[in-house]
Design a protein around this motif. Structure first.
Motif, PDB file in Angstrom:
ATOM      1  N   GLY A 143       0.812  -1.211   0.000  1.00 35.75           N
ATOM      2  CA  GLY A 143       0.000   0.000   0.000  1.00 35.75           C
ATOM      3  C   GLY A 143       0.842   1.257   0.000  1.00 35.75           C
ATOM      4  O   GLY A 143       0.518   2.242  -0.679  1.00 35.75           O
ATOM      5  N   GLY A 144       1.941   1.240   0.749  1.00 34.16           N
ATOM      6  CA  GLY A 144       2.837   2.388   0.765  1.00 34.16           C
ATOM      7  C   GLY A 144       3.466   2.646  -0.590  1.00 34.16           C
ATOM      8  O   GLY A 144       3.565   3.799  -1.036  1.00 34.16           O
ATOM      9  N   VAL A 145       3.884   1.582  -1.262  1.00 32.00           N
ATOM     10  CA  VAL A 145       4.463   1.724  -2.605  1.00 32.00           C
ATOM     11  C   VAL A 145       3.408   2.234  -3.582  1.00 32.00           C
ATOM     12  O   VAL A 145       3.690   3.067  -4.456  1.00 32.00           O
ATOM     13  CB  VAL A 145       5.047   0.387  -3.089  1.00 32.00           C
ATOM     14  N   LEU A 146       2.170   1.758  -3.434  1.00 33.84           N
ATOM     15  CA  LEU A 146       1.087   2.207  -4.316  1.00 33.84           C
ATOM     16  C   LEU A 146       0.835   3.707  -4.150  1.00 33.84           C
ATOM     17  O   LEU A 146       0.654   4.429  -5.135  1.00 33.84           O
ATOM     18  CB  LEU A 146      -0.186   1.425  -4.014  1.00 33.84           C
ATOM     19  N   VAL A 147       0.828   4.174  -2.908  1.00 32.24           N
ATOM     20  CA  VAL A 147       0.623   5.605  -2.655  1.00 32.24           C
ATOM     21  C   VAL A 147       1.738   6.417  -3.313  1.00 32.24           C
ATOM     22  O   VAL A 147       1.481   7.450  -3.945  1.00 32.24           O
ATOM     23  CB  VAL A 147       0.567   5.880  -1.140  1.00 32.24           C
ATOM     24  N   ALA A 148       2.985   5.957  -3.168  1.00 32.71           N
ATOM     25  CA  ALA A 148       4.108   6.661  -3.786  1.00 32.71           C
ATOM     26  C   ALA A 148       3.983   6.648  -5.305  1.00 32.71           C
ATOM     27  O   ALA A 148       4.268   7.651  -5.977  1.00 32.71           O
ATOM     28  CB  ALA A 148       5.421   6.019  -3.353  1.00 32.71           C
ATOM     29  N   ALA A 149       3.553   5.512  -5.857  1.00 34.66           N
ATOM     30  CA  ALA A 149       3.407   5.407  -7.313  1.00 34.66           C
ATOM     31  C   ALA A 149       2.294   6.317  -7.821  1.00 34.66           C
ATOM     32  O   ALA A 149       2.427   6.935  -8.881  1.00 34.66           O
ATOM     33  CB  ALA A 149       3.130   3.960  -7.706  1.00 34.66           C
ATOM     34  N   VAL A 150       1.205   6.420  -7.068  1.00 37.58           N
ATOM     35  CA  VAL A 150       0.101   7.305  -7.463  1.00 37.58           C
ATOM     36  C   VAL A 150       0.561   8.757  -7.463  1.00 37.58           C
ATOM     37  O   VAL A 150       0.156   9.558  -8.308  1.00 37.58           O
ATOM     38  CB  VAL A 150      -1.110   7.110  -6.528  1.00 37.58           C
ATOM     39  N   TRP A 151       1.413   9.114  -6.514  1.00 36.70           N
ATOM     40  CA  TRP A 151       1.959  10.472  -6.465  1.00 36.70           C
ATOM     41  C   TRP A 151       2.790  10.765  -7.714  1.00 36.70           C
ATOM     42  O   TRP A 151       2.769  11.876  -8.229  1.00 36.70           O
ATOM     43  CB  TRP A 151       2.804  10.635  -5.220  1.00 36.70           C
ATOM     44  N   LEU A 152       3.487   9.729  -8.216  1.00 33.35           N
ATOM     45  CA  LEU A 152       4.277   9.898  -9.431  1.00 33.35           C
ATOM     46  C   LEU A 152       3.410   9.858 -10.682  1.00 33.35           C
ATOM     47  O   LEU A 152       3.680  10.578 -11.656  1.00 33.35           O
ATOM     48  CB  LEU A 152       5.342   8.792  -9.516  1.00 33.35           C
ATOM     49  N   ASP A 153       2.381   9.015 -10.653  1.00 39.08           N
ATOM     50  CA  ASP A 153       1.541   8.813 -11.831  1.00 39.08           C
ATOM     51  C   ASP A 153       0.155   8.356 -11.368  1.00 39.08           C
ATOM     52  O   ASP A 153       0.020   7.232 -10.865  1.00 39.08           O
ATOM     53  CB  ASP A 153       2.173   7.755 -12.741  1.00 39.08           C
ATOM     54  N   PRO A 154      -0.874   9.190 -11.502  1.00 39.79           N
ATOM     55  CA  PRO A 154      -2.220   8.832 -11.027  1.00 39.79           C
ATOM     56  C   PRO A 154      -2.770   7.543 -11.629  1.00 39.79           C
ATOM     57  O   PRO A 154      -3.656   6.915 -11.046  1.00 39.79           O
ATOM     58  CB  PRO A 154      -3.073  10.035 -11.443  1.00 39.79           C
ATOM     59  N   ARG A 155      -2.248   7.132 -12.776  1.00 44.27           N
ATOM     60  CA  ARG A 155      -2.737   5.898 -13.395  1.00 44.27           C
ATOM     61  C   ARG A 155      -2.467   4.670 -12.542  1.00 44.27           C
ATOM     62  O   ARG A 155      -3.081   3.614 -12.736  1.00 44.27           O
ATOM     63  CB  ARG A 155      -2.109   5.726 -14.776  1.00 44.27           C
ATOM     64  N   ALA A 156      -1.544   4.789 -11.585  1.00 51.44           N
ATOM     65  CA  ALA A 156      -1.245   3.661 -10.697  1.00 51.44           C
ATOM     66  C   ALA A 156      -2.445   3.274  -9.847  1.00 51.44           C
ATOM     67  O   ALA A 156      -2.480   2.176  -9.275  1.00 51.44           O
ATOM     68  CB  ALA A 156      -0.049   4.000  -9.804  1.00 51.44           C
ATOM     69  N   LEU A 157      -3.451   4.157  -9.754  1.00 47.51           N
ATOM     70  CA  LEU A 157      -4.676   3.819  -9.028  1.00 47.51           C
ATOM     71  C   LEU A 157      -5.357   2.581  -9.598  1.00 47.51           C
ATOM     72  O   LEU A 157      -6.078   1.875  -8.892  1.00 47.51           O
ATOM     73  CB  LEU A 157      -5.657   4.996  -9.077  1.00 47.51           C
ATOM     74  N   LEU A 158      -5.128   2.317 -10.878  1.00 44.25           N
ATOM     75  CA  LEU A 158      -5.739   1.149 -11.514  1.00 44.25           C
ATOM     76  C   LEU A 158      -5.234  -0.165 -10.938  1.00 44.25           C
ATOM     77  O   LEU A 158      -5.893  -1.193 -11.062  1.00 44.25           O
ATOM     78  CB  LEU A 158      -5.458   1.157 -13.024  1.00 44.25           C
ATOM     79  N   VAL A 159      -4.054  -0.135 -10.336  1.00 45.32           N
ATOM     80  CA  VAL A 159      -3.430  -1.379  -9.880  1.00 45.32           C
ATOM     81  C   VAL A 159      -4.299  -2.093  -8.852  1.00 45.32           C
ATOM     82  O   VAL A 159      -4.447  -3.318  -8.879  1.00 45.32           O
ATOM     83  CB  VAL A 159      -2.028  -1.086  -9.301  1.00 45.32           C
TER      84      VAL A 159
END
Length: 207
Positions: A143-159
């Protein structure tokens, strides 16, 4: 997921090499396979041979133990690697970071959520060592990595929805084909499919 994070960071580093998109995708894919030792690709190959066979669940389990690769194994691995190479040509750094993490969280979630289809094996050992503390820690890390990835690229929300959909949909189908449970090969196949679907979703979703 910690292993996935380390793999993702390595892939981001390889993707920074100043070459053409096609060569960069090939280098990233090579690094991905080498870093994992092809372990989960082997699980995908065995799963394709066994799960797609028109026979009984018991026979499917026997087929998956056979070290020889059948036609479905070859087709499955070739299509997956070809698909990853195509997607890696357009994948953003956030996708390279989150896909390996999501894939390895899937390993744990599948082992946690489904019975084991055999009485022994590497997958059974993995499942026996998986308790609530390990699953909770893995989920927090992912979850922490996902939050960081969303900050870099909102498309990561799809994961998140894509991973859960695979866990429920594909996981149930696999378990149904094997008499109600999964094997270590299934864990590997789910990991590879999760990585692929994460890359695909982030490429198809426009910025």
């Amino acid at each position: 997921p910690l292993v996935g994070l380390l793999i993702g960071l390595a892939l981001v580093g390889v993707a920074a090499v100043p070459v053409s998109a096609e060569v960069r995708a090939l280098l990233v894919l090579l690094a991905w396979v080498v870093l994992t030792g092809g372990l989960h690709l082997d699980g995908l190959a065995d799963s394709c041979d066994g799960l797609l066979a028109t026979t009984t669940p018991e026979k499917r389990l026997d087929i998956m133990k056979d070290p020889r690769a059948g036609s479905w194994a070859v087709v499955g691995v070739v299509l997956l690697l070809l698909g990853k190479w195509v997607l890696l040509r357009e994948s953003a750094p956030a996708a390279l970071l989150i896909a390996p993490v999501a894939g390895r969280w899937m390993l744990m979630a599948a082992a946690w959520g489904y019975p084991y289809a055999r009485s022994s094996g590497l997958g059974a050992w993995f499942k026996d060592g998986l308790g609530r503390p390990q699953m909770a820690l893995a989920t927090l890390l992912a979850g922490g990595v996902l939050v960081a990835a969303v900050w870099l690229d909102p498309r990561a929300l799809l994961v998140l929805p894509l991973t859960l959909a695979l866990l429920i949909g594909l996981g149930r189908w696999m378990a149904g084909r094997l008499g109600g449970g999964l094997t270590g090969d299934c864990y590997g196949a789910l990991c590879e499919m999760t990585e692929f679907v994460c890359l695909l979703g982030m490429v198809l979703w426009p910025v």
